[in-house]
Structures are given as C-alpha cells and as structure tokens.
Design a protein around this motif. Structure first.
Motif, mmCIF file in Angstrom:
data_model
loop_
_atom_site.group_PDB
_atom_site.id
_atom_site.type_symbol
_atom_site.label_atom_id
_atom_site.label_comp_id
_atom_site.label_asym_id
_atom_site.label_seq_id
_atom_site.Cartn_x
_atom_site.Cartn_y
_atom_site.Cartn_z
ATOM 1 N N ALA A 271 -30.945 27.715 52.899
ATOM 2 C CA ALA A 271 -31.859 28.707 53.903
ATOM 3 C C ALA A 271 -31.257 28.633 55.958
ATOM 4 O O ALA A 271 -30.722 29.680 56.124
ATOM 5 N N GLY A 272 -31.027 27.020 55.515
ATOM 6 C CA GLY A 272 -30.107 28.061 56.900
ATOM 7 C C GLY A 272 -28.838 27.312 57.428
ATOM 8 O O GLY A 272 -28.147 27.894 58.529
ATOM 9 N N THR A 273 -27.718 27.725 55.733
ATOM 10 C CA THR A 273 -26.665 27.954 56.084
ATOM 11 C C THR A 273 -25.737 29.562 55.133
ATOM 12 O O THR A 273 -24.753 28.875 55.318
ATOM 13 N N ALA A 274 -26.817 30.160 54.675
ATOM 14 C CA ALA A 274 -26.210 30.856 53.922
ATOM 15 C C ALA A 274 -25.853 32.677 55.113
ATOM 16 O O ALA A 274 -25.173 32.814 54.402
ATOM 17 N N TRP A 275 -26.711 32.627 56.184
ATOM 18 C CA TRP A 275 -26.133 33.267 56.676
ATOM 19 C C TRP A 275 -26.165 32.861 58.086
ATOM 20 O O TRP A 275 -27.212 32.080 58.698
ATOM 21 N N ASN A 276 -25.020 33.591 59.090
ATOM 22 C CA ASN A 276 -25.436 33.541 60.699
ATOM 23 C C ASN A 276 -26.752 35.003 61.337
ATOM 24 O O ASN A 276 -26.308 35.573 60.650
ATOM 25 N N SER A 277 -27.431 34.330 62.337
ATOM 26 C CA SER A 277 -27.916 34.791 62.736
ATOM 27 C C SER A 277 -27.606 35.612 64.282
ATOM 28 O O SER A 277 -26.356 34.974 64.401
ATOM 29 N N GLY A 278 -28.065 37.085 64.870
ATOM 30 C CA GLY A 278 -28.093 37.230 66.449
ATOM 31 C C GLY A 278 -26.377 38.082 66.095
ATOM 32 O O GLY A 278 -26.352 38.724 65.643
ATOM 33 N N GLY A 279 -25.075 37.430 66.867
ATOM 34 C CA GLY A 279 -23.856 38.344 67.733
ATOM 35 C C GLY A 279 -22.957 38.259 66.086
ATOM 36 O O GLY A 279 -23.376 39.501 65.330
ATOM 37 N N PRO A 280 -23.064 37.368 65.459
ATOM 38 C CA PRO A 280 -22.188 36.999 64.404
ATOM 39 C C PRO A 280 -23.154 36.956 63.095
ATOM 40 O O PRO A 280 -22.337 36.749 61.990
ATOM 41 N N LYS A 281 -24.065 38.453 63.444
ATOM 42 C CA LYS A 281 -25.137 38.419 61.625
ATOM 43 C C LYS A 281 -24.121 38.470 60.732
ATOM 44 O O LYS A 281 -23.647 39.542 60.177
ATOM 45 N N GLY A 282 -24.202 37.895 59.822
ATOM 46 C CA GLY A 282 -23.762 38.110 58.880
ATOM 47 C C GLY A 282 -24.011 37.465 57.287
ATOM 48 O O GLY A 282 -24.081 35.599 57.947
ATOM 49 N N ALA A 283 -23.558 37.408 56.623
ATOM 50 C CA ALA A 283 -23.646 36.027 55.372
ATOM 51 C C ALA A 283 -22.406 35.637 55.335
ATOM 52 O O ALA A 283 -21.476 36.010 55.452
ATOM 53 N N THR A 284 -22.291 33.778 55.308
ATOM 54 C CA THR A 284 -21.033 32.747 54.980
ATOM 55 C C THR A 284 -20.528 32.658 54.423
ATOM 56 O O THR A 284 -19.718 31.595 54.522
ATOM 57 N N GLY A 285 -21.032 32.363 52.568
ATOM 58 C CA GLY A 285 -20.864 32.849 51.332
ATOM 59 C C GLY A 285 -20.508 31.079 51.134
ATOM 60 O O GLY A 285 -20.099 30.765 49.466
ATOM 61 N N ARG A 286 -21.621 30.339 52.348
ATOM 62 C CA ARG A 286 -21.817 28.828 51.677
ATOM 63 C C ARG A 286 -22.707 28.931 50.705
ATOM 64 O O ARG A 286 -23.882 30.014 50.467
ATOM 65 N N PRO A 287 -22.706 28.524 49.890
ATOM 66 C CA PRO A 287 -22.023 27.291 49.554
ATOM 67 C C PRO A 287 -20.343 26.718 48.742
ATOM 68 O O PRO A 287 -20.593 26.468 46.993
#
Ligand code: BES
Ligand code: MN
Ligand code: ZN
Length: 494
Positions: A465-481
C-alpha cells in the motif's frame, strides 16, 4: 531503451554524452586522470573553481570538452566512500535524469567500472540498464506499451576488459528484463479505472499468453467462480456492473515437472470502499488498488524475456468495489471457497475478501510456495511509510529469502509479525471470521485474516500500500515489488 556493452577507451569514443563517475576525495581516478590530461586540465580547473565537488548525488554537464570525442561530458558525484546499493541506484537515477535530453541519442558510460560496496560489475550493469530504462518511462494514453518517450536513446556501457564485458552483457539482459516488467506494471497501474477494468486485465492476460509460448492463460468467469463457491470474492463485485474475473497465467520454464511458485496479485481496479464509502480526498488514487496484480503481470513479462528454468503461476483475482443497491452491506455474511463464513463488517476491507478465495484456489496448483502482493491496508502506510513493503510469512526461511532479494534489488521489505495475539483480534459472533480486526495493528490483522486461508503451504504476504505508487507531484505507479520478486525467483533458478 537499447543497452549494450563495449570494450573501448573513453577518450576516443564518439558519443553525444559521456558519463563518468567522480568521487568527493581530492584525487581523480584512472579514467578521470586520463580525461583531465586529454582536456588540458579541465577537471582540475573545475574542481579548483568549486564547480566540481564529486559530492554524492551531484552532477556537472560540460559541453564540447576539447580533447575528447564526446559532445558532452557528464560528471556524476559518487561521494566519499564506495557506494552501497541504495547510493548506486540514486547515482544511476541522477545520471539518467541529467541526460534526459532529446538531443542526446547515444549515452556512453564508465559507471559499471566503479568500485561498489559488496557488489560486482554485473550487478552494476544490471542496475544501470534497469534504472535508465525505468527513468525513460512516460505514461502515454493509448500507447499500449510503456517503452517511454526516449526509447530510441542508446546506452553503451564501457568495459575495461573481456571478463567484465561478459559480466556486463549478462547484467544488461537481466536489468533490461526487470525494467520491462517494472514499466509494464507501472503502465497498468497508471491506466485509469474506466479503462483498466477486470475485463481489461483479463484481455491483457490472454494477449500475454498469445505473445509468449512459455505462458498459458486461463480466465474464470463469475459463473465459474460461483460454481467453485467463491462467495467471498463475488461479494466484492456484487455492487459493480463490471464483471469479476479470476485470471491465471502459467509460466513453464522448468524442464522437469517441478512444483510452481504461485504469485497472487490483488486486482481491485477501483476501490470506492463500497457501502463503507471512502472519503472523497485522493479517492482517484484507488485506481492503483490493482498494483499487486500489475506486479504479477510485470513479473510474468520479465520471466518470458529471461526464460529461467522454473515454473511460476500468476493468479489475479480482479474486481471493482462499488456501492449500489446490489452491493454487499456491512453485517452481511458470505461463504468463502474454503467453506469458512465471513462477516463483512466493513466493505472497504475488500482486498482480503478476494484474496482469500484466490489463496484457496492456489492450493490446486500444489504449490512449492505462494506469495500474495496487495495494496492491502492504509495501516501499513502508517507503519512503514513509502520506503519499505510490509512482509509477513508463515515460514522464516522464505521471509529471509524475500528480505535478501529486496536488499539486492534495492526494493526493500520489512518483516512484520503474524502472532497469535493479533490473530485473536479476529472474532465474530455471526460467522467463522470477521473481515476486520478492530483497533490497532491493521496491517497485521489483515495479514492474519489471510493466514487463516494459507495453512496448507509455505506462504508470504506483501503489503505494498505504501510502495506501489507515488502521490502528489510525481504521482504514478512505481512498479514495485517487481525487482524484489524477480530477484527472488531468479535466485531459485540458479
Ligand atoms: N485499498 C485499500 C488500502 C489502501 C488505503 C491502500 C490507502 C493505499 C492507501 C484497502 O482496500 C482498504 O480500504 N483498507 C482499509 C481497511 C480497513 C477498512 C480495515 C484501510 O486500510 O483503511
Ligand atoms: Mn478498501
Ligand atoms: Zn482496496
């Protein structure tokens, strides 16, 4: 991004941008001494002028350096000591960012010749090609792929000898495949909920089966799930017009019949909370509630590229969680495929309701190990923030392997307990188990809920829940894990 390795000298190489590491200590290294000489003391002057510090994370772009064949020279600071995993990844990202210029078509670097704390040149090449390819990802609607906007940029890794050339080539292959998986997961995560529906994910899985001979896909409909008794999973999609699907993608790489590793990814394509409706702020981010599923798709894509000798099944229970007159209500009791009854006290705790049926179904594969990946709880974000994924397991050996894979991949997890004292918080007056565990330890009681359905095999749960995407300005999925999972799976194929 196309990445290759070459045996060549940095001074005479023709390239749009030559990237060279430089440390913070006063001394120049072998390559930078040569560059300094060839350019008539340019680096020494930059240092004396205070423009070149070599500080960790810093970079300096020099244009048309006289004496070099490169059009640009990008110096990236590596700090005082040999970089560790996290530091090297940051250096790669800084280098990728500083060279993200459309006019730069070819990049050449000596970065894999750097001395690292605990890792070799192959690992460096793997990270470098992964990080550059990830940095070039840009979400483009309807592109259908995630190759990025600067896909035509070429990256060349300069090697000093034949041995490291071979190692770099192997690293490039793994890093490229990892980035393919990561970017695939990001693209699926970034897609809006009106496009990325359960039916869309099912069609993507079928397409993956057609594209890769090593992958076969099977999709179960609501009718088939009803016949299997998946009352828990179906109770989540009851309020939505979008039909639910249980997607299975099987990668067969082992020569002998060996038990598979089963990955189960939470695929809630939009989580409104259902009748226990979520507040409006940031609700758009609940399109990311299928990032566990996206990571499974990503891993399958990477495996198809690397072709390791092992068997992996990707299972994706996919639903949309919506309120309506047909939606499940708080207090409703449903029967899961395992036969256990569940009192749905909060329709927003829906992830565990779809996962428990998928986890019961997973036993049909006679798995060696089952790992579920889910954006399961806001409580996990409270506990660990956005850096570490929450890891739970009923087998300490498996937990250690996953933690170590996360360390190697720079995609870290942190273990949380599955103790009886937390499991005891799951008590219902009206069913075998409630779907929430009361106040405190929300990510742990959610994991304990899943633990009630995974007694028959080795199992780990990853709360992303905390690592799968970024919020705010760089909002977007991270592709983790994806990097962690791939590193783990590849370590089994050795
Ligand atoms: N998808 C959410 C978890 C979530 C929340 C992920 C915020 C990332 C950010 C999950 O379905 C959910 O709603 N969980 C509830 C559980 C609660 C009702 C026990 C939560 O965490 O609030
Ligand atoms: Mn929810
Ligand atoms: Zn959810």
């Amino acid at each position: 991004m196309e990445v290759s390795a070459r045996l060549a000298e940095p001074l005479t190489i023709k390239t749009d941008c030559l990237i060279v590491p430089i440390s913070e200590e006063g001394k120049l290294n072998k390559t930078t001494v040569l560059i300094d000489k060839a350019t008539g003391g340019l680096l020494t002057r930059c240092r004396d002028n205070g423009d070149l510090s070599g500080k960790f994370g810093s970079s300096l772009m020099l244009h048309e350096p006289r004496g070099l064949s490169a059009k640009r020279l990008l110096l990236v600071g590596t700090g005082k000591s040999a970089p560790n995993v996290e530091q090297f990844i940051k250096i790669c990202r800084a280098a990728a960012k500083a060279s993200a210029n459309k006019a730069i078509k070819t990049i050449t670097t000596t970065l894999t010749q750097i001395k690292l704390d605990g890792h070799d040149s192959q690992w460096a090449a793997r990270q470098l090609s992964q990080q550059f390819s990830e940095a070039r990802y840009k979400f483009k609607k309807n592109s259908g792929s995630a190759s990025g906007n600067n896909a035509r940029q070429k990256l060349v890794l300069l090697c000093a000898d034949r041995k490291s050339l071979q190692a770099n080539k192997a690293g490039i292959k793994l890093g490229g495949a990892t980035a393919t998986g990561v970017n695939r997961a990001r693209y699926l995560g970034d897609l809006p909920g009106n496009i990325c529906t359960p039916a869309y994910l099912a069609s993507q899985a079928r397409a993956m089966g057609r594209k890769h001979p090593a992958i076969s896909t099977k999709v179960l409909s609501e009718k088939q799930m009803l016949e299997l008794g998946m009352g828990s999973l179906l109770s989540v999609s009851a309020g939505s017009k979008q039909p639910a699907y249980l997607i299975a993608m099987a990668y067969k790489g082992a020569a002998k019949p060996v038990k598979p590793i089963v990955l189960v990814g939470k695929g809630v394509t939009f989580d409104s909370g259902g009748i226990s409706l979520k507040p409006g702020a940031k609700m758009d981010e609940m399109k990311y509630d299928m990032c566990g599923a996206a990571s499974v798709f990503g891993v399958m894509e990477s495996l198809a590229q690397i072709k390791p000798k092992l068997n992996v099944v990707g299972l994706v229970p996919s639903v949309e969680n919506m309120p309506s007159s047909t939606a499940t209500k708080p207090g409703d009791v449903v029967t899961s495929m395992s036969g256990k009854t569940i009192e749905v006290l909060n329709t927003d705790a829906e992830g565990r309701l779809i996962l428990c049926d998928a986890l019961t179904y997973a036993a049909r594969y006679k798995p060696d190990t089952v790992i579920d990946i889910a954006t399961l709880t806001g409580a996990c974000v409270m506990a660990l923030g956005h850096y570490a994924t929450g890891l739970f397991s009923n087998d300490q050996g498996l937990a250690d392997e996953l933690l170590n894979a996360g360390l190697r991949a720079g995609d870290r997890a942190w273990q949380m307990p599955l103790w009886e004292e937390y499991d005891a918080q799951l008590k219902s007056n009206f069913a075998d188990i409630p779907n929430i565990g009361g106040a405190g330890g929300g990510s742990i009681t959610a994991a304990c809920f899943l633990g009630r359905f995974t007694k028959d095999y080795r199992w780990a749960h990853m709360d992303i829940a905390g690592t799968a995407w970024n919020s705010g300005g760089p909002k977007g999925a991270t592709g983790r894990p994806v990097p962690l999972l791939l590193d783990y799976l590849l370590s089994l194929a050795k």
